[in-house]
Design a protein around this motif. Structure first.
Motif, PDB file in Angstrom:
ATOM      1  N   HIS A  35     -91.984 -84.175 148.077  1.00 34.43           N
ATOM      2  CA  HIS A  35     -93.125 -84.791 148.365  1.00 34.43           C
ATOM      3  C   HIS A  35     -93.802 -84.117 149.647  1.00 34.43           C
ATOM      4  O   HIS A  35     -92.960 -83.253 150.547  1.00 34.43           O
ATOM      5  CB  HIS A  35     -92.582 -86.066 149.148  1.00 34.43           C
ATOM      6  CG  HIS A  35     -92.208 -87.083 148.066  1.00 34.43           C
ATOM      7  ND1 HIS A  35     -92.423 -88.457 147.741  1.00 34.43           N
ATOM      8  CD2 HIS A  35     -91.091 -86.943 146.919  1.00 34.43           C
ATOM      9  CE1 HIS A  35     -91.878 -88.857 146.998  1.00 34.43           C
ATOM     10  NE2 HIS A  35     -91.209 -88.006 146.232  1.00 34.43           N
ATOM     11  N   VAL A  37     -95.741 -85.143 153.132  1.00 30.92           N
ATOM     12  CA  VAL A  37     -95.936 -86.264 154.017  1.00 30.92           C
ATOM     13  C   VAL A  37     -96.565 -85.842 155.411  1.00 30.92           C
ATOM     14  O   VAL A  37     -96.522 -84.770 155.868  1.00 30.92           O
ATOM     15  CB  VAL A  37     -94.546 -87.045 154.409  1.00 30.92           C
ATOM     16  CG1 VAL A  37     -94.664 -88.227 155.661  1.00 30.92           C
ATOM     17  CG2 VAL A  37     -93.880 -87.543 153.461  1.00 30.92           C
ATOM     18  N   GLN A  39     -98.575 -86.629 159.100  1.00 31.20           N
ATOM     19  CA  GLN A  39     -98.704 -87.441 160.520  1.00 31.20           C
ATOM     20  C   GLN A  39     -99.578 -86.992 161.393  1.00 31.20           C
ATOM     21  O   GLN A  39     -99.818 -85.787 161.857  1.00 31.20           O
ATOM     22  CB  GLN A  39     -97.544 -87.163 161.297  1.00 31.20           C
ATOM     23  CG  GLN A  39     -97.078 -88.063 162.360  1.00 31.20           C
ATOM     24  CD  GLN A  39     -95.925 -88.127 162.812  1.00 31.20           C
ATOM     25  OE1 GLN A  39     -94.968 -87.217 162.831  1.00 31.20           O
ATOM     26  NE2 GLN A  39     -95.151 -89.384 163.342  1.00 31.20           N
ATOM     27  N   LEU A  45     -96.239 -92.124 160.134  1.00 31.84           N
ATOM     28  CA  LEU A  45     -96.257 -90.969 158.818  1.00 31.84           C
ATOM     29  C   LEU A  45     -96.901 -91.836 157.694  1.00 31.84           C
ATOM     30  O   LEU A  45     -96.808 -92.970 157.315  1.00 31.84           O
ATOM     31  CB  LEU A  45     -94.494 -91.201 158.402  1.00 31.84           C
ATOM     32  CG  LEU A  45     -93.784 -90.647 159.707  1.00 31.84           C
ATOM     33  CD1 LEU A  45     -92.294 -90.930 159.427  1.00 31.84           C
ATOM     34  CD2 LEU A  45     -93.995 -89.161 159.684  1.00 31.84           C
ATOM     35  N   TRP A  47     -97.664 -90.934 153.452  1.00 33.99           N
ATOM     36  CA  TRP A  47     -97.181 -90.369 152.250  1.00 33.99           C
ATOM     37  C   TRP A  47     -98.386 -89.725 151.509  1.00 33.99           C
ATOM     38  O   TRP A  47     -99.584 -90.202 151.588  1.00 33.99           O
ATOM     39  CB  TRP A  47     -96.431 -91.301 151.234  1.00 33.99           C
ATOM     40  CG  TRP A  47     -96.139 -90.642 150.088  1.00 33.99           C
ATOM     41  CD1 TRP A  47     -95.252 -89.897 149.416  1.00 33.99           C
ATOM     42  CD2 TRP A  47     -97.110 -90.737 148.800  1.00 33.99           C
ATOM     43  NE1 TRP A  47     -95.147 -89.518 148.460  1.00 33.99           N
ATOM     44  CE2 TRP A  47     -96.468 -89.937 147.869  1.00 33.99           C
ATOM     45  CE3 TRP A  47     -98.145 -91.269 148.594  1.00 33.99           C
ATOM     46  CZ2 TRP A  47     -97.030 -89.783 146.541  1.00 33.99           C
ATOM     47  CZ3 TRP A  47     -98.675 -91.221 147.380  1.00 33.99           C
ATOM     48  CH2 TRP A  47     -98.033 -90.514 146.225  1.00 33.99           C
ATOM     49  N   TYR A  95     -95.588 -82.267 156.480  1.00 35.15           N
ATOM     50  CA  TYR A  95     -94.171 -82.063 156.319  1.00 35.15           C
ATOM     51  C   TYR A  95     -94.006 -82.136 154.904  1.00 35.15           C
ATOM     52  O   TYR A  95     -94.486 -82.759 154.020  1.00 35.15           O
ATOM     53  CB  TYR A  95     -93.430 -83.289 156.857  1.00 35.15           C
ATOM     54  CG  TYR A  95     -93.515 -83.520 158.330  1.00 35.15           C
ATOM     55  CD1 TYR A  95     -94.406 -84.292 158.723  1.00 35.15           C
ATOM     56  CD2 TYR A  95     -92.727 -82.529 159.129  1.00 35.15           C
ATOM     57  CE1 TYR A  95     -94.252 -84.524 160.096  1.00 35.15           C
ATOM     58  CE2 TYR A  95     -92.796 -82.661 160.620  1.00 35.15           C
ATOM     59  CZ  TYR A  95     -93.500 -83.608 161.146  1.00 35.15           C
ATOM     60  OH  TYR A  95     -93.744 -83.778 162.431  1.00 35.15           O
TER      61      TYR A  95
ATOM     62  N   TYR B  92     -88.901 -95.642 161.862  1.00 30.10           N
ATOM     63  CA  TYR B  92     -89.488 -95.664 161.023  1.00 30.10           C
ATOM     64  C   TYR B  92     -88.854 -96.566 159.649  1.00 30.10           C
ATOM     65  O   TYR B  92     -87.794 -95.911 159.265  1.00 30.10           O
ATOM     66  CB  TYR B  92     -90.449 -94.642 160.525  1.00 30.10           C
ATOM     67  CG  TYR B  92     -91.462 -94.033 161.321  1.00 30.10           C
ATOM     68  CD1 TYR B  92     -91.060 -92.941 162.058  1.00 30.10           C
ATOM     69  CD2 TYR B  92     -92.819 -94.574 161.676  1.00 30.10           C
ATOM     70  CE1 TYR B  92     -92.073 -92.425 162.925  1.00 30.10           C
ATOM     71  CE2 TYR B  92     -93.510 -93.985 162.402  1.00 30.10           C
ATOM     72  CZ  TYR B  92     -93.405 -92.893 162.931  1.00 30.10           C
ATOM     73  OH  TYR B  92     -94.262 -92.669 164.032  1.00 30.10           O
ATOM     74  N   PRO B 100     -97.630 -95.436 146.180  1.00 26.76           N
ATOM     75  CA  PRO B 100     -97.679 -94.489 147.177  1.00 26.76           C
ATOM     76  C   PRO B 100     -96.215 -95.136 148.211  1.00 26.76           C
ATOM     77  O   PRO B 100     -96.132 -96.450 148.540  1.00 26.76           O
ATOM     78  CB  PRO B 100     -98.874 -94.674 148.105  1.00 26.76           C
ATOM     79  CG  PRO B 100     -99.222 -95.945 147.623  1.00 26.76           C
ATOM     80  CD  PRO B 100     -98.914 -96.217 146.325  1.00 26.76           C
ATOM     81  N   PHE B 101     -95.449 -94.106 148.469  1.00 29.00           N
ATOM     82  CA  PHE B 101     -94.355 -94.650 149.254  1.00 29.00           C
ATOM     83  C   PHE B 101     -95.108 -95.164 150.665  1.00 29.00           C
ATOM     84  O   PHE B 101     -96.085 -94.237 150.945  1.00 29.00           O
ATOM     85  CB  PHE B 101     -93.532 -93.427 149.631  1.00 29.00           C
ATOM     86  CG  PHE B 101     -92.498 -93.054 148.590  1.00 29.00           C
ATOM     87  CD1 PHE B 101     -92.376 -93.588 147.543  1.00 29.00           C
ATOM     88  CD2 PHE B 101     -91.355 -92.119 148.840  1.00 29.00           C
ATOM     89  CE1 PHE B 101     -91.701 -93.305 146.382  1.00 29.00           C
ATOM     90  CE2 PHE B 101     -90.612 -91.678 147.823  1.00 29.00           C
ATOM     91  CZ  PHE B 101     -90.538 -92.454 146.465  1.00 29.00           C
ATOM     92  N   PHE B 103     -94.816 -96.262 154.830  1.00 29.13           N
ATOM     93  CA  PHE B 103     -93.836 -96.572 155.960  1.00 29.13           C
ATOM     94  C   PHE B 103     -94.249 -97.643 157.104  1.00 29.13           C
ATOM     95  O   PHE B 103     -95.573 -97.930 156.741  1.00 29.13           O
ATOM     96  CB  PHE B 103     -94.116 -95.277 156.877  1.00 29.13           C
ATOM     97  CG  PHE B 103     -93.526 -94.196 156.354  1.00 29.13           C
ATOM     98  CD1 PHE B 103     -94.365 -93.228 155.212  1.00 29.13           C
ATOM     99  CD2 PHE B 103     -92.197 -93.729 156.353  1.00 29.13           C
ATOM    100  CE1 PHE B 103     -94.047 -92.203 154.765  1.00 29.13           C
ATOM    101  CE2 PHE B 103     -91.806 -92.288 155.840  1.00 29.13           C
ATOM    102  CZ  PHE B 103     -92.508 -91.654 154.956  1.00 29.13           C
ATOM    103  N   GLY B 104     -93.338 -98.091 157.668  1.00 35.54           N
ATOM    104  CA  GLY B 104     -93.768 -99.221 158.649  1.00 35.54           C
ATOM    105  C   GLY B 104     -94.298 -98.298 159.979  1.00 35.54           C
ATOM    106  O   GLY B 104     -94.458 -97.308 160.014  1.00 35.54           O
TER     107      GLY B 104
END
Lengths: 117, 111
Positions: A35, A37, A39, A45, A47, A95, B92, B100-101, B103-104
């Motif tokens: 994957h 990701v 930021q 973060l 995706w 990342y 997180y 989509p994955f 995140f908090g």
């Protein structure tokens, strides 16, 4: 030892292109989904994309769909992210991460992409 | 998309004391295979995130046993039994049930 090393980031003007690489070592790269990701500076973060172990399944976040292309070369143990039509909002640390059991067990150190004129 | 919320967003802690962070998802993260696709990460200052907990309650390799994850369905908790100075950073939660994955927003933990 598992290692993921990203490269290819830098300063690019809006509308430009960059290709990020993620070199993997210490594990059988071809067995794992990978994957990307990102930021943004000071933010959380997000995706971006994933690619299955053989590259047959690929998914993108809506924000990058049509502009970014993920690929991999299992012979070279390398993951790629081709980024076109870059925008200021793409500025972020990018990342690569290995996913196992629904969690990212290894992350690279990140490569910074700055989109600015 | 599955929305992840965390509370609190900021958590001052005292070394040696327990701490707890909550995370809620907008839909159940239980998959038909019985696994719950939920994870916790810690991002220490200036570092990449690191996996703490996967599949809801499984501690990742090398993670101290003072960290524990619990919960099911849509409500999850990360507990630190006795906070140490090295535990500061942003925590997180993340769902991996579907792309989509997501995140908090993160919980900033500091001494």
């Amino acid at each position: 030892e598992v290692e993921l090393v990203e490269s290819g980031g830098g300063l690019i003007q809006p509308g430009g292109s960059l290709r990020l690489s993620c070199a993997a070592s210490g594990f059988t790269f071809s067995n794992y989904y990978m994957h990307w990701v990102r930021q943004a500076p000071g933010k959380g973060l997000v995706w971006v994309s994933f690619i299955s172990s053989e590259g047959s399944t690929i998914t993108y976040a809506d924000s990058v769909k049509g502009r970014f292309t993920v690929s991999r070369d299992n012979a070279k143990n390398t993951l790629y992210l081709q980024m076109n039509s870059l925008r200021a909002e793409d500025t972020a640390m990018y990342y690569c991460a290995r996913v196992v059991h629904g969690g990212y067990d290894y992350w690279g150190q990140g490569t910074l992409v700055t989109v600015s004129s | 998309d599955i929305v992840m919320t965390q509370s609190p967003l900021s958590l001052p802690v005292t070394p040696g004391e327990p701490a707890s962070i909550s995370c809620r998802s907008s839909q159940s993260l239980l998959y038909s295979n019985g696994n719950t696709y939920f994870a916790w990460y810690l991002q220490k200052p200036g570092q990449s995130p690191q996996l703490l907990i996967y599949l809801g309650s499984n501690r990742a390799s090398g993670v101290p046993d003072r960290f524990s994850g619990s919960g099911s369905g849509t409500d999850f908790t990360l507990k630190i039994s006795r906070v140490e100075a090295e535990d500061v950073g942003v925590y997180y939660c993340m769902q991996a049930l579907q792309t989509p994955f997501t995140f908090g927003p993160g919980t900033k933990v500091d001494i």
